[in-house]
Design an enzyme around this catalytic site. Structure first.
Site, PDB file in Angstrom:
ATOM      1  CG  ASN A  72      35.553  44.227 -48.109  1.00  0.00           C
ATOM      2  OD1 ASN A  72      36.595  43.621 -47.887  1.00  0.00           O
ATOM      3  ND2 ASN A  72      34.437  44.002 -47.435  1.00  0.00           N
ATOM      4  CG  HIS A  78      44.501  40.209 -44.089  1.00  0.00           C
ATOM      5  ND1 HIS A  78      44.178  41.220 -43.215  1.00  0.00           N
ATOM      6  CD2 HIS A  78      43.332  39.583 -44.394  1.00  0.00           C
ATOM      7  CE1 HIS A  78      42.866  41.195 -42.979  1.00  0.00           C
ATOM      8  NE2 HIS A  78      42.340  40.222 -43.690  1.00  0.00           N
ATOM      9  CG  ASP A  85      52.903  48.279 -55.374  1.00  0.00           C
ATOM     10  OD1 ASP A  85      53.151  48.994 -54.383  1.00  0.00           O
ATOM     11  OD2 ASP A  85      53.631  47.321 -55.729  1.00  0.00           O
ATOM     12  CG  HIS A  98      37.869  45.408 -43.796  1.00  0.00           C
ATOM     13  ND1 HIS A  98      38.261  44.469 -44.728  1.00  0.00           N
ATOM     14  CD2 HIS A  98      38.843  46.340 -43.768  1.00  0.00           C
ATOM     15  CE1 HIS A  98      39.420  44.837 -45.230  1.00  0.00           C
ATOM     16  NE2 HIS A  98      39.793  45.970 -44.673  1.00  0.00           N
ATOM     17  CB  SER A 100      34.044  41.285 -39.735  1.00  0.00           C
ATOM     18  OG  SER A 100      35.310  41.180 -40.357  1.00  0.00           O
ATOM     19  NE  ARG A 105      36.723  37.901 -38.248  1.00  0.00           N
ATOM     20  CZ  ARG A 105      36.520  37.464 -39.479  1.00  0.00           C
ATOM     21  NH1 ARG A 105      36.408  38.319 -40.481  1.00  0.00           N
ATOM     22  NH2 ARG A 105      36.432  36.176 -39.724  1.00  0.00           N
ATOM     23  NE  ARG A 109      39.643  36.406 -40.607  1.00  0.00           N
ATOM     24  CZ  ARG A 109      39.414  35.942 -41.842  1.00  0.00           C
ATOM     25  NH1 ARG A 109      39.495  36.743 -42.872  1.00  0.00           N
ATOM     26  NH2 ARG A 109      39.094  34.673 -42.027  1.00  0.00           N
TER      27      ARG A 109
END
Length: 143
Positions: A72, A78, A85, A98, A100, A105, A109
């Site tokens: 996560n 983003h 990489d 994630h 949420s 959103r 995001r």
């Protein structure tokens, strides 16, 4: 399987940060829950608010011969091409997770620059998403 559960910035603030979005359970509760649901696997947890520390930990996973990674990346999702990489460099199957639903959103995001380096992305399933990510790694391992 030997699996790294790697969490990025602000995940240490679970239960405090926007509980209406991320829930009321703290980071330790997340770790305990995932351990209890994935008891057959060798899980290690790592959390950092620093991009460099996350990259260093990903690199270490290669040398420590992890079978899979659940990541996560937090807000680094983003914009961190460096984490992208690092995931590509180590070649370890990785699932992005994630808590949420990032797709529903804010516009910024909705874009993940790290997901294309992963075998799957799980979003919007709360902390259960981590368990689903471990299961996805196990399915991938047997494919």
């Amino acid at each position: 399987m030997k699996i790294m559960i790697l969490n990025g910035p602000n995940l240490n603030m679970l239960g405090i940060r926007e509980p209406q979005v991320y829930g009321t359970e703290g980071y330790d509760a997340l770790c305990t829950y995932v351990r209890s649901r994935c008891a057959d696997d060798e899980l290690q947890f790592f959390q950092s608010n620093s991009e460099g520390a996350i990259i260093d930990r990903l690199h270490a996973c290669y040398f420590e011969r992890f079978d899979g990674i659940v990541i996560n990346p937090g807000a680094y999702t983003h914009y961190s091409y460096a984490i992208y990489d690092a995931i590509k460099a180590i070649g370890i199957p990785t699932v992005e997770v994630h808590i949420s639903d990032i797709g529903s959103r804010e516009a910024f995001r909705r874009v993940s620059v790290t997901a294309p380096a992963c075998i799957a992305q799980i979003s919007g399933r709360g902390i259960e998403g981590y368990v689903l990510a471990v299961r996805r790694l196990k399915e991938f391992d047997h494919a």
